[in-house]
Design a protein around this motif. Structure first.
Motif, mmCIF file in Angstrom:
data_model
loop_
_atom_site.group_PDB
_atom_site.id
_atom_site.type_symbol
_atom_site.label_atom_id
_atom_site.label_comp_id
_atom_site.label_asym_id
_atom_site.label_seq_id
_atom_site.Cartn_x
_atom_site.Cartn_y
_atom_site.Cartn_z
ATOM 1 N N GLN A 6 78.771 154.543 1.385
ATOM 2 C CA GLN A 6 78.733 153.287 1.721
ATOM 3 C C GLN A 6 78.059 152.409 0.718
ATOM 4 O OE1 GLN A 6 78.159 152.685 6.223
ATOM 5 N NE2 GLN A 6 77.373 154.766 6.230
ATOM 6 N N ALA A 7 76.982 152.684 0.312
ATOM 7 C CA ALA A 7 76.369 151.887 -0.663
ATOM 8 C C ALA A 7 77.268 151.495 -2.117
ATOM 9 C CB ALA A 7 74.973 152.595 -1.165
ATOM 10 N N SER A 8 78.065 152.861 -2.231
ATOM 11 C CA SER A 8 78.817 152.699 -3.594
ATOM 12 C C SER A 8 80.085 152.022 -3.224
ATOM 13 C CB SER A 8 79.033 154.142 -4.227
ATOM 14 O OG SER A 8 79.967 154.616 -3.099
ATOM 15 N N GLN A 9 80.259 151.692 -1.957
ATOM 16 C CA GLN A 9 81.737 150.999 -1.497
ATOM 17 C C GLN A 9 83.025 151.671 -1.941
ATOM 18 O OE1 GLN A 9 81.380 146.528 -1.274
ATOM 19 N NE2 GLN A 9 79.785 146.853 -2.862
ATOM 20 N N CYS A 10 82.660 153.275 -2.108
ATOM 21 C CA CYS A 10 83.874 153.816 -2.699
ATOM 22 C C CYS A 10 84.969 153.947 -1.643
ATOM 23 C CB CYS A 10 83.556 155.180 -3.373
ATOM 24 S SG CYS A 10 82.916 156.321 -1.974
ATOM 25 N N ASP A 11 86.040 154.192 -2.063
ATOM 26 C CA ASP A 11 87.253 154.483 -0.941
ATOM 27 C C ASP A 11 87.486 155.866 -0.816
ATOM 28 O OD1 ASP A 11 88.303 151.699 -0.700
ATOM 29 O OD2 ASP A 11 88.053 151.787 -2.759
ATOM 30 N N PHE A 12 87.431 156.654 -1.794
ATOM 31 C CA PHE A 12 87.501 158.082 -1.637
ATOM 32 C C PHE A 12 86.411 158.796 -2.506
ATOM 33 C CE2 PHE A 12 91.538 155.912 -2.570
ATOM 34 C CZ PHE A 12 92.186 156.038 -1.207
ATOM 35 N N ALA A 13 85.878 159.942 -2.091
ATOM 36 C CA ALA A 13 85.089 160.915 -2.500
ATOM 37 C C ALA A 13 85.304 162.186 -2.378
ATOM 38 C CB ALA A 13 83.571 160.415 -2.408
#
Length: 377
Positions: A193-200
């Motif tokens: 959430q902090a990185s605002q990534c879409d996929f990990a």
């Protein structure tokens, strides 16, 4: 933390500095696997519902480890490469689309994107060898860029990137953000959430101290329906278990990416390993690894002829330290270390050491002494 050090019982004389490749298991993980094997011998799958409780507990641990909004965002996959493939072949590409990666990526985070060339997708590789690699990556994101895919920690150099800065930059440019977190998850705190990534995505067999064959895939909830599915079976259905139902739809949760029977043996092992990391606490793990990396860095830096390839700035590194010796081939250095039971690997420009939170002082001091002797000859 001393109580948790008892979880590891390695062979006498072994100096294990290879967690960035494949990690040893904690005792509790071996116990969980042994118990599960014995249960299968005696009872078969009589208590399968109890196994599902463990699987749900694993999803909850992974949710907390990634700070995902919900367990619905967590898919249990075979490995990082499978999860990357779900993204690469799930998105709707158009000829001329571009994907930005670095020029230091592990093949898993390069080949999968290059495989899209028949669809007219172009891969842009950005050099990280500058004072501001995040700026270089974002500068490469132009009007045709659909996605930025990056390893949070580079497997060879050990360079750690500022994920929050990259995530914010991608959001401003309307670029999808994909993180290969395999060299961070379990070594440092990680926050989707902090990185605002879409996929990990990440595997369980490195810093998570689990087995090969089971990993995690995070997909932001709004994007799940947008990924075309390529694997189908009974397990990925919304009404899983209703075998008489003639109509079907993919699960609304990330379980839609889990097509068939789960890796229950891997589940038992990884859930036990993650319980240890949670008991220790990721802040404690991060601090302990940082101390060991600094110890190695200072010791190696004092040896004439040693060249470090990992950033000295603690904010720019994680659990990896790479070095080489002037005038001595990496292969020769590696072979000598191997003879002395130092477990490490050759990667990129040098030899890669990767201690974990439990690595004993003896291991570090003895390894430094071996390198010191090698450099003197």
């Amino acid at each position: 933390m001393s109580t948790f050090l008892d979880e590891f019982a390695q062979a006498p004389g072994l100096r294990y500095l290879n967690h960035a490749a494949v990690a040893p298991w904690p005792k509790r993980t071996a116990t969980a696997v042994s118990r599960f094997a014995q249960e299968n011998v005696l009872l078969g799958a009589r208590d399968y519902p109890d196994w599902m409780v463990v699987e749900q507990r694993l999803r909850e641990r992974l949710m907390r480890l990634l700070n995902a909004p919900s367990t619905d965002d967590i898919a249990l996959v075979k490995n990082t490469s499978e999860a990357l493939s779900f993204v690469a072949f799930g998105l709707d590409w158009k000829a001329g689309d571009q994907i930005v990666i670095s020029d230091e990526e592990f093949p898993s985070n390069r080949v999968v994107w290059e495989a899209l060339a028949p669809q007219g997708v172009e891969v842009i590789q950005v050099s990280l060898k500058n004072n501001d690699p995040e700026a270089a990556l974002l500068a490469a994101c132009g009007a045709r860029t659909r996605l930025l895919s990056i390893s949070s920690v580079q497997y060879a150099s050990g360079l750690r990137l500022d994920l929050e800065r990259l995530g914010q930059g991608c959001k401003q440019r309307s670029v999808l953000f994909c993180i290969d977190a395999i060299q961070q998850l379990g070594a440092l705190p990680f926050d989707v959430q902090a990185s605002q990534c879409d996929f990990a995505m990440a595997d369980g067999h490195k810093w998570l101290l689990g087995p090969e064959g089971l990993g995690v895939f995070y997909c932001r909830s709004e994007l799940r329906p947008q990924l075309k599915l390529s694997e189908f079976g009974w397990h990925m259905l919304e009404h899983m278990g209703d075998y008489n139902r003639t109509t079907w739809e993919p699960a609304l949760s990330a379980r839609r990416f889990e097509c068939g029977s789960p890796n229950m043996l891997g589940t038992m092992a990884l859930e036990a390993s993650l319980s240890l990391l949670e008991d220790v606490g990721m802040d404690t793990v991060e601090k302990a690894i940082a101390e060991r990396i600094l110890w190695l860095e200072e010791g190696l830096s004092a040896i004439p002829g040693v060249r470090l390839h990992t950033p000295k700035n603690p904010e720019k590194r994680a659990g990896i330290l790479s070095f080489s010796l002037d005038g001595i081939a990496n292969a020769d250095v590696f072979e000598r270390l191997k003879q002395e039971q130092v477990v490490c690997v050759q990667r990129g420009p040098g030899i890669r050491f990767s201690p974990h939170f439990y690595t004993e002082s003896r291991v570090i001091e003895e390894t430094l002494a071996i390198v010191r002797t090698l450099a003197a000859h």
